[in-house]
Design an enzyme around this catalytic site. Structure first.
Site, short mmCIF file in Angstrom:
data_model
loop_
_atom_site.label_atom_id
_atom_site.label_comp_id
_atom_site.label_asym_id
_atom_site.label_seq_id
_atom_site.Cartn_x
_atom_site.Cartn_y
_atom_site.Cartn_z
N GLU A 48 5.03 7.22 -0.96
CA GLU A 48 5.61 6.52 0.19
C GLU A 48 4.45 5.97 0.98
O GLU A 48 3.34 6.48 0.89
CB GLU A 48 6.43 7.49 1.04
CG GLU A 48 5.60 8.32 2.04
CD GLU A 48 4.62 9.30 1.39
OE1 GLU A 48 4.82 9.65 0.21
OE2 GLU A 48 3.64 9.69 2.07
N SER A 62 -10.32 7.97 11.53
CA SER A 62 -9.63 8.12 10.24
C SER A 62 -9.58 6.86 9.40
O SER A 62 -9.42 6.94 8.17
CB SER A 62 -8.22 8.66 10.47
OG SER A 62 -7.53 7.85 11.41
N LYS A 76 -7.04 8.58 3.62
CA LYS A 76 -5.95 8.82 2.67
C LYS A 76 -6.44 8.98 1.23
O LYS A 76 -5.87 9.70 0.44
CB LYS A 76 -4.94 7.67 2.73
CG LYS A 76 -4.23 7.51 4.06
CD LYS A 76 -3.04 8.40 4.14
CE LYS A 76 -2.24 8.34 5.42
NZ LYS A 76 -2.49 7.31 6.40
#
Ligand SMILES: *Cc1c(COP(=O)(O)O)cnc(C)c1O
Length: 379
Positions: free
Chosen positions: A105, A366, A83
């Protein structure tokens, strides 16, 4: 058509957002063509995030499964997931646009932590929307965001998860758009977000493809990634789109099974509809109402999916399949025991599929699993 992937994507937003989206589109186009922006991003990728992340041969998993599995180690990024690649690019863009307030968010809390981290680094005012259910599931990440100086706003609408937090963030953006940049956390939302987030995440695939060629002297047969909104998957897939022999496999949250309806597999069980500003596959009932979702992993618990994945699915360039909660948890345990790497529950879905495939498999790992410890039964 601009901002479309086949019929998918677009800008299904209130009139008040049309000019901010146009402003964002041109700011992004200018930034990415500006050598100063690119050099600054390169510097922070290297010194702050810790890129390039390694490509790792999972020797013991491969031995067990009788194949050859490599992991792209996004779990080693600063803050523990991919991210941050997107958050960095968009935080630098916010600074460039003169916006000193950012909002985001978050589901699992990884995107919220990444945005709060970049906000601390660049001195931005940061507000993160998070559903009450996710705040409960991911308490450590809520604490991290607080320490980083972000305000976490609890969302109690709907199922109190990622979809509802996203709706609240969009509402805030509509109200405060003059001073505020909305750092969306996946390759979703109205144009230009899906393209911009993809281009900020494609560093994963660009690095992995070169690393794989250097290590193995050829390309993998299959690339596997988990799909929530689809940003880590599109980030690794993009580098291989032109390699026709490389199979691209996206793994969605099958929850407790597709048949029972408790899952988040938009591409396997949804149909096209509009959510959060874009047309894409969507879990909806006969009246077009968005259905509640379930997944053991907060990061995959979303009823929609990025529009480019809908396009790749229909074009049959990528395939998508669901993996259930129990299989993901088992894959997490196996990877931890055999490799000494604790993956997040999200990529554990991809690891389960990797274990079923023959040949040379590249998995996007990830993120790391520290955040998920409270959701695992004790050993
Ligand atoms: C958020 C998250 C995901 C899902 O988001 P995508 O946009 O689909 O990548 C996957 N893995 C981890 C570790 C996450 O934090």
């Amino acid at each position: 058509m601009k901002g479309r992937f086949g019929i998918y994507g677009g800008q299904y937003v209130p009139e008040t957002l049309m000019s901010p989206l146009a402003e964002l589109e041109s700011a992004w186009a200018e930034a990415r063509a500006d050598p100063d922006y690119v050099a600054e991003m390169e510097r922070h990728r290297r010194d702050f995030i810790g890129r390039p992340t390694p490509l790792y041969f999972a020797e013991r998993l491969s031995e067990l499964h009788g194949n050859r599995i490599h992991l792209k180690r996004e779990d080693l990024c600063h803050t523990g997931a991919h991210k941050v690649n997107n958050a960095l690019g968009q935080a630098l863009l916010a600074v460039r646009m003169g916006k000193r307030r950012v909002i985001a968010e978050t589901g699992a809390g990884q995107h919220g932590v990444a945005v709060a981290t970049l906000s601390a680094r660049f001195g931005l005012d940061c507000t993160v929307y998070m559903g009450r259910e996710d705040m409960r599931r991911q308490a450590v990440n809520v604490q991290r965001m607080g320490l980083l100086g972000a305000e976490v706003r609890e969302v109690t609408a709907g199922t109190m998860t990622l979809k509802d937090a996203t709706s609240e963030a969009i509402r805030d953006w509509v109200t405060n758009v003059r001073t505020t940049h909305y750092i969306i956390g996946s390759a979703v939302g109205p144009h230009p977000y899906p393209e911009m987030v993809r281009d900020l995440q494609r560093v994963i695939g660009d690095e992995a493809r070169a690393q794989y060629l250097a290590a193995e002297g050829r390309l993998p047969e299959v690339v596997v990634a988990c799909v929530g909104g689809g940003s880590n998957a599109i980030g690794i897939f993009t580098a291989f789109l032109g390699d026709e022999d490389v199979r691209l496999l996206g793994v969605e949250a099958g929850g407790s099974g597709i048949a029972g309806g408790r899952h988040a597999a938009s591409l396997a069980a949804g149909r096209p509809g509009v959510l959060h500003g874009a047309l894409s596959y969507l879990l909806q009932d006969a009246d077009g109402q968005v259905l509640p979702t379930h997944s053991v992993s907060a990061g995959l618990d979303y009823p929609g999916v990025g529009p480019e994945h809908s396009f790749l699915r229909d074009a049959e360039r990528a395939e998508y399949l669901p993996v259930e909660d129990a299989d993901a948890v088992a894959a997490l345990r196996l990877c931890t025991k055999l490799e000494g790497i604790l993956p997040a529950l999200e990529p554990a879905h991809a690891l389960h599929v990797a274990g079923t495939l023959p040949g040379r498999v590249l998995v996007c790992l990830s993120g790391r699993g520290d955040k998920d410890l409270d959701n695992l039964a004790p050993d």
